[in-house]
Motif scaffolding. Structure first.
Motif, PDB file in Angstrom:
ATOM      1  N   LEU A 101      46.210  23.399  35.365  1.00  0.00           N
ATOM      2  CA  LEU A 101      45.325  23.608  36.509  1.00  0.00           C
ATOM      3  C   LEU A 101      44.030  24.317  36.138  1.00  0.00           C
ATOM      4  O   LEU A 101      42.992  24.077  36.748  1.00  0.00           O
ATOM      5  N   PHE A 102      44.103  25.209  35.142  1.00  0.00           N
ATOM      6  CA  PHE A 102      42.935  26.058  34.882  1.00  0.00           C
ATOM      7  C   PHE A 102      42.398  25.978  33.460  1.00  0.00           C
ATOM      8  O   PHE A 102      41.323  26.514  33.180  1.00  0.00           O
ATOM      9  N   LYS A 229      38.043  30.903  33.801  1.00  0.00           N
ATOM     10  CA  LYS A 229      36.817  31.644  33.506  1.00  0.00           C
ATOM     11  C   LYS A 229      37.081  33.150  33.584  1.00  0.00           C
ATOM     12  O   LYS A 229      38.038  33.584  34.223  1.00  0.00           O
ATOM     13  N   GLU A 230      36.190  33.896  32.966  1.00  0.00           N
ATOM     14  CA  GLU A 230      36.326  35.352  33.037  1.00  0.00           C
ATOM     15  C   GLU A 230      36.255  35.785  34.496  1.00  0.00           C
ATOM     16  O   GLU A 230      35.367  35.348  35.233  1.00  0.00           O
ATOM     17  N   GLY A 231      37.180  36.624  34.893  1.00  0.00           N
ATOM     18  CA  GLY A 231      37.207  37.107  36.272  1.00  0.00           C
ATOM     19  C   GLY A 231      38.032  36.234  37.210  1.00  0.00           C
ATOM     20  O   GLY A 231      38.197  36.546  38.386  1.00  0.00           O
ATOM     21  N   GLN A 232      38.573  35.125  36.684  1.00  0.00           N
ATOM     22  CA  GLN A 232      39.310  34.195  37.547  1.00  0.00           C
ATOM     23  C   GLN A 232      40.797  34.553  37.662  1.00  0.00           C
ATOM     24  O   GLN A 232      41.539  33.923  38.426  1.00  0.00           O
ATOM     25  N   ILE A 235      42.633  35.073  41.101  1.00  0.00           N
ATOM     26  CA  ILE A 235      42.812  33.838  41.878  1.00  0.00           C
ATOM     27  C   ILE A 235      43.846  32.938  41.203  1.00  0.00           C
ATOM     28  O   ILE A 235      44.653  32.294  41.880  1.00  0.00           O
ATOM     29  N   SER A 238      47.174  34.206  42.300  1.00  0.00           N
ATOM     30  CA  SER A 238      47.540  33.805  43.671  1.00  0.00           C
ATOM     31  C   SER A 238      47.946  32.341  43.721  1.00  0.00           C
ATOM     32  O   SER A 238      48.932  31.969  44.365  1.00  0.00           O
TER      33      SER A 238
END
Lengths: 381, 86
Positions: A101-102, A229-232, A235, A238
């Motif tokens: 997914l990421f 990504k950095e900071g992801q 999320i 979740s």
């Protein structure tokens, strides 16, 4: 609305049940005593392509939809008595889904085939000694230094952690930001300097699932190992929980089906005061509750799985699913021990192991109390 | 009602605790101020996907897209060019 399984899903379910009954009949008690991981069973599950189910064929997957994967996990939970192994496989699939997914193409090309083949064991590391339910208040840091991240901190109770070849680690990359923007995910491989996998904890149940502490001391990884990504990270967490709170309960439904079947057989055969004990309401009511919860549990698991498979949000459904099924599993196992009487308490009947295994289900992946919090928040309370 | 107003209405009624009076502007930082937290993001995503018939996944799920009403609105408009006049 059609609740029937497709022909393919029926076939998948039957083949997994046949496979588990013939190939996963290892002596769980000996593994419990030794505290070791059932590697042969793991490899057989990999050959059966259970871990490959929901992934695209280009990565070595089977290309199954998520609902079919959930049916497969339900079948595995039903026919495989080793709940620790089932959980380890679930963890592997969930790590793969996070990557699918990421992850960027490079990460997907590198790791997904390894996950599908079961060649490498994967884990995800979120929980820390001082942050359990409040998972995103983590202290582990990943500091950018040139073309690398340097990770410092520790994670605890990590499923598959002691044997993992790669771990998806959640860490703070920007302490000035809130959890949603300040946490990131990165992949740390076994053998990376500064990465230590501690020995497994001894646990009440799920003993073949190895859980342990992971320590990071100036553990340096290249920037390309960032997942998303950095900071992801907040999320990703979740989103990942929606998949996790659907997939793991599917296996629990399977376990409940097995426990219920075993209990029905026993209470029909066992007599007291001239009648089968199942003919007494106080016993029959426990069995009826098991059946009711299995049927209701299936509906919410399948609904959440269908939503996720369609790319939709299932925050509420997955939390309801997690809470209801885990509590139902625990109750079913406790009632199964009760209706089996003294035999249920003996290890020979293996019901007591199901009970021990079930206890953790209301704790991991967000406790029952956390699911209640989430549900009420999503209802605007 | 514009997309911005619909988003603002949802955030004001669902994500800001009852009793507090936070005057929201389109550029207020929702994450840094704690209005959108790890619970709030789930609630917000559910609202956005249902209200505007969009799927928000993968690369769209970055904090930058949810920093303010303006960035959320831009994401929605980018996803489907949605505009509603009531």
């Amino acid at each position: 609305m059609d609740f029937r399984l497709t022909e393919e899903q029926v076939s998948l379910r039957e083949s997994i049940i046949r496979f588990a009954r013939s190939e996963l009949s290892h002596d769980i008690r000996s593994f419990e005593t030794n505290g070791s991981f059932p590697w042969d069973a793991w490899r057989k599950c990999a050959e059966m392509q259970i871990m490959a189910l929901p992934f695209p064929e280009r990565y070595g997957g089977c290309g199954a939809d998520f609902l079919s994967t959930v049916h497969a996990m339900q079948a595995l939970g039903y026919a495989c008595r080793d709940a620790g192994l089932v959980h380890a496989i679930g963890t592997q699939i969930l790590c793969g889904l996070q990557i699918l997914l990421f992850g960027g193409e490079e990460i997907k090309d590198k790791y997904l085939p390894l996950i599908c083949r079961g060649e490498k064991v994967f884990a995800q590391a979120i929980t820390e000694p001082a942050s359990g339910s409040d998972a995103l208040s983590m202290a582990t840091r990943a500091e950018r230094q040139g073309e690398s991240y340097v990770i410092n901190g520790s994670k605890i109770f990590i499923s598959n952690g002691p044997i993992a070849d790669a771990v998806i680690v959640f860490a703070v990359t920007n302490s000035e930001k809130k959890a949603l923007g300040g946490i990131s995910c990165c992949i740390v491989e076994k053998g990376t300097p500064g990465f230590k996998q501690c020995k497994p904890f001894e646990k009440m149940g799920l003993t073949t699932l190895l859980n342990g502490e992971l320590v990071f001391e100036n553990c340096m990884i290249p920037l390309e190992r960032m997942l998303g990504k950095e900071g992801q990270g907040g999320i990703i967490f979740s989103e990942s929980m929606e998949w996790e709170r659907t997939l793991l309960p599917a296996a629990h439904i399977g376990t409940m089906e097995r426990v219920c079947e075993t209990s029905v057989k026993y209470v029909k055969e066992r007599s007291a005061f001239g009648k089968s004990i199942g003919s007494y309401q106080s016993v029959a009511n426990k069995i009826a509750d098991m059946k009711m919860n299995i049927e209701l549990g299936k509906l919410i698991v399948w609904k959440a799985a269908m939503l996720k498979g369609q790319g939709k949000r299932a925050s509420l459904e997955s939390s309801v699913c997690k809470l209801f099924v885990s509590e139902s599993l625990k109750k079913a196992c406790l009632d199964a021990v009760q209706v089996h009487g003294g035999y249920g308490y003996m290890t020979e009947y293996e019901i007591e192991r199901d009970l021990r295994d079930s206890i953790a289900s209301t704790i991991y992946s967000g406790t029952t109390e956390m699911q209640q919090n989430i549900i009420s928040r999503l209802m605007g309370l | 009602m514009s997309v911005n107003e619909m988003i603002k209405q949802f955030i004001s009624s669902e994500l800001i605790p009852e009793g507090s009076e936070v005057p929201l502007t389109d550029t207020d930082h929702l994450i840094d101020s704690g209005i959108i937290d790890s619970f709030g993001i789930m609630s917000l995503l559910g609202f956005l996907e249902e209200k505007f018939s969009v799927q928000i996944s993968g690369d769209d799920l970055i904090p930058e897209n949810f920093e303010s009403i303006a960035t959320i609105s831009a994401l929605i408009l980018e996803k489907n060019g949605y505009q509603l006049e009531v």
